[in-house]
Design a protein around this motif. Sequence first.
Motif, PDB file in Angstrom:
ATOM      1  N   LEU A  69      41.204  99.032 -23.667  1.00  0.00           N
ATOM      2  CA  LEU A  69      41.874  99.673 -24.809  1.00  0.00           C
ATOM      3  C   LEU A  69      41.397 101.105 -24.993  1.00  0.00           C
ATOM      4  O   LEU A  69      42.169 102.002 -25.325  1.00  0.00           O
ATOM      5  N   VAL A  70      40.091 101.292 -24.774  1.00  0.00           N
ATOM      6  CA  VAL A  70      39.522 102.637 -24.891  1.00  0.00           C
ATOM      7  C   VAL A  70      40.234 103.577 -23.919  1.00  0.00           C
ATOM      8  O   VAL A  70      40.627 104.693 -24.275  1.00  0.00           O
ATOM      9  N   LEU A  71      40.434 103.095 -22.696  1.00  0.00           N
ATOM     10  CA  LEU A  71      41.016 103.971 -21.675  1.00  0.00           C
ATOM     11  C   LEU A  71      42.491 104.259 -21.934  1.00  0.00           C
ATOM     12  O   LEU A  71      42.982 105.339 -21.609  1.00  0.00           O
ATOM     13  N   GLU A 111      30.795 104.259 -18.488  1.00  0.00           N
ATOM     14  CA  GLU A 111      30.964 105.558 -17.849  1.00  0.00           C
ATOM     15  C   GLU A 111      31.934 105.493 -16.678  1.00  0.00           C
ATOM     16  O   GLU A 111      32.038 104.489 -15.982  1.00  0.00           O
ATOM     17  N   ILE A 112      32.641 106.594 -16.508  1.00  0.00           N
ATOM     18  CA  ILE A 112      33.610 106.705 -15.426  1.00  0.00           C
ATOM     19  C   ILE A 112      33.217 107.909 -14.581  1.00  0.00           C
ATOM     20  O   ILE A 112      33.096 109.019 -15.092  1.00  0.00           O
ATOM     21  N   CYS A 113      32.990 107.696 -13.296  1.00  0.00           N
ATOM     22  CA  CYS A 113      32.660 108.795 -12.403  1.00  0.00           C
ATOM     23  C   CYS A 113      33.940 109.548 -12.062  1.00  0.00           C
ATOM     24  O   CYS A 113      34.988 108.939 -11.832  1.00  0.00           O
ATOM     25  N   ASP A 144      32.091 110.516 -17.233  1.00  0.00           N
ATOM     26  CA  ASP A 144      32.718 110.600 -18.554  1.00  0.00           C
ATOM     27  C   ASP A 144      32.442 109.350 -19.369  1.00  0.00           C
ATOM     28  O   ASP A 144      32.652 108.225 -18.899  1.00  0.00           O
ATOM     29  N   ILE A 145      31.971 109.540 -20.586  1.00  0.00           N
ATOM     30  CA  ILE A 145      31.808 108.441 -21.534  1.00  0.00           C
ATOM     31  C   ILE A 145      32.883 108.631 -22.606  1.00  0.00           C
ATOM     32  O   ILE A 145      32.875 109.658 -23.294  1.00  0.00           O
ATOM     33  N   PRO A 146      33.804 107.695 -22.750  1.00  0.00           N
ATOM     34  CA  PRO A 146      34.815 107.838 -23.797  1.00  0.00           C
ATOM     35  C   PRO A 146      34.176 107.789 -25.191  1.00  0.00           C
ATOM     36  O   PRO A 146      33.251 107.019 -25.430  1.00  0.00           O
ATOM     37  N   THR A 157      42.324 108.946 -31.498  1.00  0.00           N
ATOM     38  CA  THR A 157      41.782 109.938 -30.565  1.00  0.00           C
ATOM     39  C   THR A 157      40.586 109.348 -29.826  1.00  0.00           C
ATOM     40  O   THR A 157      39.695 108.772 -30.434  1.00  0.00           O
ATOM     41  N   VAL A 158      40.632 109.483 -28.505  1.00  0.00           N
ATOM     42  CA  VAL A 158      39.476 109.131 -27.671  1.00  0.00           C
ATOM     43  C   VAL A 158      39.109 110.375 -26.884  1.00  0.00           C
ATOM     44  O   VAL A 158      39.822 110.766 -25.953  1.00  0.00           O
ATOM     45  N   ASN A 159      38.046 111.048 -27.295  1.00  0.00           N
ATOM     46  CA  ASN A 159      37.562 112.234 -26.581  1.00  0.00           C
ATOM     47  C   ASN A 159      36.591 111.817 -25.484  1.00  0.00           C
ATOM     48  O   ASN A 159      36.359 110.615 -25.293  1.00  0.00           O
TER      49      ASN A 159
END
Length: 833
Positions: free
Chosen positions: A62-64, A190-192, A232-234, A242-244
């Motif tokens: 959901l975050v993504l 985290e997403i590389c 990247d950490i949402p 908003t998800v920065n």
Amino acid sequence: KTKKSKASQAASTAAAPETPKLDKGELKAAIVRHLHCTLGTDENKANNHAWWKATCAAIQELVLEGLRKTQKSHYFNDTRAVHYFSAEFLMGRLLSNNMHNLNLFETANDALTELGISLTDVLEEEPDMALGNGGLGRLAACFIDSLATMEMPAIGYGIHYEHGLFRQEIKNGAQIERPDSWRDYGNPWEICRPESIQEVSLYGYVETKYGDNGRIQKEWHPGSIVKGVPWDIPVVGYGGKTVNVLRLWQSQSSGYFNWDVFNAGGYVDAQVENVQAETISKVLYPNDETEAGKELRLIQQYFFCACSLKDIIRRYKRAHGDDWSRFTDQVVIQLNDTHPAIAIPELMRILVDRAELDWDKAWQICTKTFAYTNHTLLPEALEKWPARMLEKILPRHLEIIYEINHRFMAEVEKKWPGDNAIKSKLSIIEESSEKMVRMGNLSVIGSFRVNGVAEIHSMLVKKNLFPEFDQLWPEKLTNVTNGITPRRWLKACNPALSALIDKKIGDQWPLNLSQLTELAVYADNKTFQKQFMKVKQDNKVALAQTIKELTGLTVNTDAIFDIQIKRLHEYKRQHLNLLHILALYRRLLENPSYDMHPRVFIFGAKAAPGYTLAKDIIFAINKVAEKINNDPRVNTKLQVVFLPNYRVSLAEKMIPAADVSEQISTAGKEASGTGNMKLALNGAVTVGTLDGANIEIAEEVGDDNIFIFGLTVDEVAELKRKGYSPDDYYYKNAEIKAILDWLETDYFTPGKPGALASVKHSLLSGGDPYLCLADFDSYSAAQEQVDAAYRDKTRWAKMAIMNTAMMGKFTSDRSIKDYVDRVWNLTACIVEN
Ligand code: KOT
């Protein structure tokens, strides 16, 4: 206080939490699917760690989705964004936070319960993301929460440390540091982003060339190149719209300079360079408010600034090509203290050497891009780099700094003709035996706005730290008082109090914290007082359980829970607290019927590994605790607890259980403090000096609801001017003398007299730089008032309620709104669901 304050409008753009995106059945299915397909296990085999990972993965879906929508929206609206540069982001745990912000906490609890799993246990599996030391790093984390909540286009930039702040163990009373390994078994958030890798140059030399136009050109020939790999950490805003992102850079060998060695059969030697490159993001420096002057630290700072600037410029160019004219409309960079100040000459280098803009144009862009937050006045924390070190690591940047300074000195000459004293004070270069580069001066000169973090601190920044800069640029220096996110620091960490508040005033307060003033009308209401204090009592019982598990000690939950939690530093004066504890102990021994309500003094603090006195104070607290807790003559009235490994997740357990909040720094030394806000918001009553944000807390809660003691900023200055001599207090005050002498005996360290002597001696003859002895009597008197107030149950309940009710100003949403209005000039970007 009844009028609608500025703060109450703060989150007006923020979205209210909606109905959850998933129902219980769907979430259950998602968790089980991840157990099977992501983790390769099943419901029967899975342990709590696997359940945690599967739950994170389900939430992350959901975050993504939110992240994709946000990025699309920001891209299509070509939004101006703030870029928050910080060497530290102290995020803590993310699962509970993300579930709360997506309004999925209850759903997840129900889903896991049906699967036979305890959500509480699952949440405990998550290691803290401890990529920061204390206040400065946690502030950055609260700010990015608020930015996302208020739907502001924003990105956090920092370092992907492999090891965060050390784990603290206490062995025989002393602090031992152990490495922190927060991502040993993989981090689910985290997403590389290998597609966004950047390269950063270091070392080498500068060549001066003459371009076709006769212009002098500088070319930096680097000695080595490292890769920056972004993770990247949402960052999920409350309401989930908003998800920065928080983008953290990991260093890696570029392999560029290894080929010759490699081909000559130096496979093993080539690895040395890999190790060196990877060292850059290996470990967080554990020094809070001291500047160690280490080469690796400077490289860390440059590494993440250079990666981040390249990233920003790549994104800008994608939309605007080589046209720099709109850069300052799109980009504002906030420097979290001077740690990222090297970004100023780096942007100049890019603009002048690479984009070939003329200096004045480049400087205009630069000084419209950066804003700088000062977090401390302590001289030992003000960063200075040896010019020689900069010359070696960043030769071109040193040249640029000299050029900036040269031009600035001409401005100073215009304003103060012939005044060399002012010039040497304002110069970026300190001409001491070793030439030093002052990063504070560089930051002020290179920024369009500079702020302190509480009214008194900003006043002192103007009056004492940068008075001439304030005369030169009267609009530049300003204040933005710190804040904390009420989502983590009340809603999530104190669910029982949150539920009670919801029942009374509705559930919109997390977005509009000034609504808590509506609780004030119930402050005298007996039923509400009972409910409020019942929540506090339950929280104390829960903390007592944690204390039992961590230390083996059983504490009296009818006692006052008196809490001091913060980094260990002389200026924060944990040793003043300790002296008072010793005074109580002595009074109890001398007079067994000494009248006091039982109290449990609870500490949490890490000392910088090289800060010997700070470690000695931890040792002293533990030794005194051991003695008192095992002394049947006093231990029904007095107990002392040092909880090891203080960190965000432990703070979340301690803060809801506090009756008393210790905020006892020497006036003028604590820039703001933010723990003071967290504790008061959760109904703890402050014992504090007129320092930092304590002053503003006192203004909000009113004099009846706080215990203020000690010298004021002006009185401290006056005493220092007259010449402070701690020995006067020692010889004139029998209690002080007895306590300090006691520390030198072997009473607390049987068979080892003198083991605590360093604490005593640090406070005598030419010592006690933070005036513990001068404030002792006033502190002790304030503590007697605390005791009396607590015994009057009605009075105390009212005070506690009023603290929660009047803390609205200190939401970080208000801080962010202040930054938006006074510094960043941003507009929210609504993300459609
Ligand atoms: C650390 C190293 C160098 C310069 C400053 C620091 C620093 C300052 N680290 N933490 N702080 C704290 O920042 C908090 C957030 O603004 C304040 O509330 C607190 O008073 C500072 O001590």
